[in-house]
Scaffold this motif. Structure first.
Motif, short mmCIF file in Angstrom:
data_model
loop_
_atom_site.label_atom_id
_atom_site.label_comp_id
_atom_site.label_asym_id
_atom_site.label_seq_id
_atom_site.Cartn_x
_atom_site.Cartn_y
_atom_site.Cartn_z
N ALA A 1 2.51 -4.60 8.26
CA ALA A 1 2.93 -3.20 8.11
C ALA A 1 4.45 -3.08 8.06
O ALA A 1 4.99 -2.31 7.26
N THR A 2 5.12 -3.86 8.89
CA THR A 2 6.58 -3.83 8.91
C THR A 2 7.15 -4.26 7.56
O THR A 2 8.11 -3.68 7.06
N THR A 3 6.52 -5.27 6.96
CA THR A 3 6.97 -5.76 5.66
C THR A 3 6.60 -4.81 4.53
O THR A 3 7.44 -4.43 3.71
N ARG A 4 5.33 -4.42 4.48
CA ARG A 4 4.83 -3.60 3.37
C ARG A 4 5.37 -2.18 3.38
O ARG A 4 5.51 -1.57 2.33
N PHE A 5 5.63 -1.64 4.54
CA PHE A 5 6.01 -0.23 4.63
C PHE A 5 7.42 -0.04 5.18
O PHE A 5 7.74 1.01 5.72
N HIS A 6 8.26 -1.07 5.03
CA HIS A 6 9.64 -0.97 5.48
C HIS A 6 10.34 0.15 4.70
O HIS A 6 10.10 0.35 3.51
N ARG A 7 11.18 0.86 5.40
CA ARG A 7 11.88 2.01 4.82
C ARG A 7 12.58 1.69 3.51
O ARG A 7 12.44 2.43 2.53
N SER A 8 13.30 0.60 3.44
CA SER A 8 14.05 0.30 2.22
C SER A 8 13.11 -0.03 1.06
O SER A 8 13.35 0.38 -0.08
N ARG A 9 12.03 -0.73 1.34
CA ARG A 9 11.08 -1.06 0.28
C ARG A 9 10.37 0.21 -0.21
O ARG A 9 10.23 0.42 -1.41
N THR A 10 9.91 1.02 0.71
CA THR A 10 9.21 2.25 0.35
C THR A 10 10.13 3.17 -0.44
O THR A 10 9.73 3.74 -1.47
N THR A 11 11.37 3.32 0.01
CA THR A 11 12.34 4.16 -0.69
C THR A 11 12.56 3.66 -2.11
O THR A 11 12.58 4.44 -3.06
#
Length: 75
Positions: free
Chosen positions: A53-63
């Motif tokens: 979850a930390t990897t897949r939904f990290h703020r910078s990646r999601t943004t």
């Protein structure tokens, strides 16, 4: 979780969670009992799920993904 819909997109069977066929109450009960009796797989799945979850939904990646989506729609 039931092996249908959203959970199948989020969980990796045995690694980040346990997927059970929908409405198979006996299988669900068996899985819960097994995980309560042997905490090692439960702890491992919890740790793996948090890491995933930390990897897949990290703020910078999601943004970045949302920005790319919007930019694609504007073209």
């Amino acid at each position: 979780a039931w092996n249908t819909g959203g959970p199948t997109e989020i969980l990796n069977e045995g690694s980040t969670g346990k997927l059970i066929e929908p409405y198979d109450i006996d299988a669900l009960a068996e899985a819960v009992i097994h995980l309560l009796q042997d905490r090692q797989p439960l702890t491992a799945m919890g740790n793996n799920a948090r890491s995933d979850a930390t990897t897949r939904f990290h703020r910078s990646r999601t943004t970045s993904e949302i920005q790319s989506l919007y930019e694609g729609m504007l073209r």
